[in-house]
Design a protein around this motif. Sequence first.
Motif, PDB file in Angstrom:
ATOM      1  N   THR A 116       0.787  -1.141   0.065  1.00  0.00           N
ATOM      2  CA  THR A 116      -0.052   0.104  -0.031  1.00  0.00           C
ATOM      3  C   THR A 116       0.894   1.175   0.131  1.00  0.00           C
ATOM      4  OG1 THR A 116      -0.197  -0.226   2.248  1.00  0.00           O
ATOM      5  CG2 THR A 116      -2.016  -1.273   1.051  1.00  0.00           C
ATOM      6  N   HIS A 117       2.209   1.166   0.230  1.00  0.00           N
ATOM      7  CA  HIS A 117       3.067   2.446   0.190  1.00  0.00           C
ATOM      8  C   HIS A 117       4.396   1.959  -0.341  1.00  0.00           C
ATOM      9  CE1 HIS A 117       0.673   2.535   3.759  1.00  0.00           C
ATOM     10  NE2 HIS A 117       0.829   4.019   3.828  1.00  0.00           N
ATOM     11  N   PRO A 118       4.205   1.667  -1.938  1.00  0.00           N
ATOM     12  CA  PRO A 118       5.416   1.186  -2.668  1.00  0.00           C
ATOM     13  C   PRO A 118       6.357   2.098  -2.952  1.00  0.00           C
ATOM     14  CG  PRO A 118       3.497   1.584  -4.041  1.00  0.00           C
ATOM     15  CD  PRO A 118       3.124   1.725  -2.578  1.00  0.00           C
ATOM     16  N   THR A 119       6.310   3.302  -2.611  1.00  0.00           N
ATOM     17  CA  THR A 119       7.139   4.596  -2.651  1.00  0.00           C
ATOM     18  C   THR A 119       7.959   4.837  -1.554  1.00  0.00           C
ATOM     19  OG1 THR A 119       5.911   6.290  -2.396  1.00  0.00           O
ATOM     20  CG2 THR A 119       6.016   5.355  -4.669  1.00  0.00           C
ATOM     21  N   ASP A 120       7.501   4.201  -0.437  1.00  0.00           N
ATOM     22  CA  ASP A 120       8.453   4.503   0.914  1.00  0.00           C
ATOM     23  C   ASP A 120       9.911   3.787   0.881  1.00  0.00           C
ATOM     24  OD1 ASP A 120       9.278   4.464   3.268  1.00  0.00           O
ATOM     25  OD2 ASP A 120       7.250   4.153   4.386  1.00  0.00           O
ATOM     26  N   ARG A 121      10.769   4.566   0.561  1.00  0.00           N
ATOM     27  CA  ARG A 121      12.040   4.231   0.416  1.00  0.00           C
ATOM     28  C   ARG A 121      12.663   3.650   1.844  1.00  0.00           C
ATOM     29  NH1 ARG A 121      15.135   8.129  -3.649  1.00  0.00           N
ATOM     30  NH2 ARG A 121      13.664   8.144  -5.153  1.00  0.00           N
ATOM     31  N   ASN A 122      12.292   4.185   3.004  1.00  0.00           N
ATOM     32  CA  ASN A 122      12.770   3.854   4.417  1.00  0.00           C
ATOM     33  C   ASN A 122      12.050   2.209   4.527  1.00  0.00           C
ATOM     34  OD1 ASN A 122      14.115   6.120   4.965  1.00  0.00           O
ATOM     35  ND2 ASN A 122      12.259   6.993   5.923  1.00  0.00           N
ATOM     36  N   ALA A 123      10.832   2.035   4.197  1.00  0.00           N
ATOM     37  CA  ALA A 123      10.295   0.621   4.352  1.00  0.00           C
ATOM     38  C   ALA A 123      10.952  -0.341   3.460  1.00  0.00           C
ATOM     39  CB  ALA A 123       8.952   0.718   4.036  1.00  0.00           C
ATOM     40  N   MET A 124      11.440   0.263   2.202  1.00  0.00           N
ATOM     41  CA  MET A 124      11.974  -0.909   1.339  1.00  0.00           C
ATOM     42  C   MET A 124      13.403  -1.214   1.843  1.00  0.00           C
ATOM     43  SD  MET A 124      12.035  -2.815  -1.328  1.00  0.00           S
ATOM     44  CE  MET A 124      10.590  -2.476  -2.178  1.00  0.00           C
ATOM     45  N   GLU A 125      13.970  -0.055   2.220  1.00  0.00           N
ATOM     46  CA  GLU A 125      15.445  -0.433   3.030  1.00  0.00           C
ATOM     47  C   GLU A 125      15.272  -1.355   4.060  1.00  0.00           C
ATOM     48  OE1 GLU A 125      17.486   3.329   4.078  1.00  0.00           O
ATOM     49  OE2 GLU A 125      17.103   4.048   1.906  1.00  0.00           O
ATOM     50  N   TYR A 126      14.486  -1.296   5.031  1.00  0.00           N
ATOM     51  CA  TYR A 126      14.267  -2.022   6.279  1.00  0.00           C
ATOM     52  C   TYR A 126      13.819  -3.469   5.379  1.00  0.00           C
ATOM     53  CZ  TYR A 126      13.653   1.249  10.080  1.00  0.00           C
ATOM     54  OH  TYR A 126      14.151   2.082  11.070  1.00  0.00           O
ATOM     55  N   PHE A 127      12.975  -3.553   4.447  1.00  0.00           N
ATOM     56  CA  PHE A 127      12.571  -4.834   3.897  1.00  0.00           C
ATOM     57  C   PHE A 127      13.917  -5.608   3.282  1.00  0.00           C
ATOM     58  CE2 PHE A 127      11.801  -7.411   0.395  1.00  0.00           C
ATOM     59  CZ  PHE A 127      10.850  -8.397   1.033  1.00  0.00           C
ATOM     60  N   ASN A 128      15.006  -4.904   2.547  1.00  0.00           N
ATOM     61  CA  ASN A 128      16.160  -5.300   2.332  1.00  0.00           C
ATOM     62  C   ASN A 128      16.888  -5.806   3.472  1.00  0.00           C
ATOM     63  OD1 ASN A 128      15.454  -5.049  -0.583  1.00  0.00           O
ATOM     64  ND2 ASN A 128      16.223  -2.998  -0.528  1.00  0.00           N
ATOM     65  N   HIS A 129      17.018  -4.872   4.349  1.00  0.00           N
ATOM     66  CA  HIS A 129      17.717  -5.376   5.476  1.00  0.00           C
ATOM     67  C   HIS A 129      17.496  -6.535   6.232  1.00  0.00           C
ATOM     68  CE1 HIS A 129      20.382  -4.596   9.095  1.00  0.00           C
ATOM     69  NE2 HIS A 129      19.323  -4.602  10.037  1.00  0.00           N
ATOM     70  N   TYR A 130      16.110  -6.591   6.413  1.00  0.00           N
ATOM     71  CA  TYR A 130      15.665  -7.974   7.168  1.00  0.00           C
ATOM     72  C   TYR A 130      15.647  -9.145   6.269  1.00  0.00           C
ATOM     73  CZ  TYR A 130      14.481  -5.619  11.540  1.00  0.00           C
ATOM     74  OH  TYR A 130      14.495  -5.212  12.802  1.00  0.00           O
ATOM     75  N   THR A 131      15.526  -8.936   5.039  1.00  0.00           N
ATOM     76  CA  THR A 131      15.759 -10.281   4.188  1.00  0.00           C
ATOM     77  C   THR A 131      17.103 -10.608   4.254  1.00  0.00           C
ATOM     78  OG1 THR A 131      14.221  -9.415   2.657  1.00  0.00           O
ATOM     79  CG2 THR A 131      15.904 -10.869   1.705  1.00  0.00           C
ATOM     80  N   ARG A 132      18.048  -9.791   4.224  1.00  0.00           N
ATOM     81  CA  ARG A 132      19.493 -10.172   4.517  1.00  0.00           C
ATOM     82  C   ARG A 132      19.807 -11.018   5.705  1.00  0.00           C
ATOM     83  NH1 ARG A 132      20.470  -5.022   2.075  1.00  0.00           N
ATOM     84  NH2 ARG A 132      20.635  -4.245   3.772  1.00  0.00           N
ATOM     85  N   ILE A 133      19.207 -10.548   6.796  1.00  0.00           N
ATOM     86  CA  ILE A 133      19.412 -10.931   8.161  1.00  0.00           C
ATOM     87  C   ILE A 133      18.810 -12.437   8.057  1.00  0.00           C
ATOM     88  CG2 ILE A 133      18.331 -10.794  10.395  1.00  0.00           C
ATOM     89  CD1 ILE A 133      18.743  -7.643  10.328  1.00  0.00           C
ATOM     90  N   LYS A 134      17.643 -12.405   7.375  1.00  0.00           N
ATOM     91  CA  LYS A 134      16.868 -13.623   7.463  1.00  0.00           C
ATOM     92  C   LYS A 134      17.390 -14.660   6.791  1.00  0.00           C
ATOM     93  CE  LYS A 134      12.420 -16.154   6.560  1.00  0.00           C
ATOM     94  NZ  LYS A 134      11.744 -16.445   5.542  1.00  0.00           N
ATOM     95  N   THR A 135      17.936 -14.308   5.546  1.00  0.00           N
ATOM     96  CA  THR A 135      18.869 -14.998   4.937  1.00  0.00           C
ATOM     97  C   THR A 135      20.259 -15.468   5.560  1.00  0.00           C
ATOM     98  OG1 THR A 135      18.111 -14.207   2.838  1.00  0.00           O
ATOM     99  CG2 THR A 135      20.155 -15.434   2.641  1.00  0.00           C
ATOM    100  N   GLN A 136      20.763 -14.956   6.367  1.00  0.00           N
ATOM    101  CA  GLN A 136      22.040 -15.082   6.793  1.00  0.00           C
ATOM    102  C   GLN A 136      21.736 -16.204   8.164  1.00  0.00           C
ATOM    103  OE1 GLN A 136      25.093 -14.806   6.352  1.00  0.00           O
ATOM    104  NE2 GLN A 136      25.734 -15.817   7.940  1.00  0.00           N
ATOM    105  N   MET A 137      20.490 -15.860   8.700  1.00  0.00           N
ATOM    106  CA  MET A 137      20.014 -16.791  10.007  1.00  0.00           C
ATOM    107  C   MET A 137      19.787 -18.148   9.402  1.00  0.00           C
ATOM    108  SD  MET A 137      18.152 -14.550  12.651  1.00  0.00           S
ATOM    109  CE  MET A 137      16.746 -14.133  11.648  1.00  0.00           C
ATOM    110  N   GLU A 138      19.103 -18.205   8.252  1.00  0.00           N
ATOM    111  CA  GLU A 138      18.745 -19.544   7.652  1.00  0.00           C
ATOM    112  C   GLU A 138      19.855 -20.291   7.103  1.00  0.00           C
ATOM    113  OE1 GLU A 138      14.322 -18.741   5.793  1.00  0.00           O
ATOM    114  OE2 GLU A 138      15.971 -17.931   4.789  1.00  0.00           O
ATOM    115  N   ARG A 139      20.922 -19.709   6.675  1.00  0.00           N
ATOM    116  CA  ARG A 139      22.112 -20.369   6.224  1.00  0.00           C
ATOM    117  C   ARG A 139      23.011 -20.959   7.432  1.00  0.00           C
ATOM    118  NH1 ARG A 139      24.062 -15.626   2.180  1.00  0.00           N
ATOM    119  NH2 ARG A 139      23.064 -16.151   0.331  1.00  0.00           N
TER     120      ARG A 139
END
Length: 66
Positions: free
Chosen positions: A27-50
Amino acid sequence: MNSEERMLHDIGIADFVLTDLMLYLDTHPTDRNAMEYFNHYTRIKTQMEREFSREYYPPAERSGRK
């Protein structure tokens, strides 16, 4: 809570955060801060899964069979 349970719990938390962020970004596709958080947590989750996979489900050793 043992180490394996703790790691799974932490992966679940990261997964929840990512799900929540995806819903927000729908619902907020232009929110850059939210996208940065998303990318950050994606990296964290991927590392934890590895790390979890490496610790508790390592690849089987090659037996030399062809």
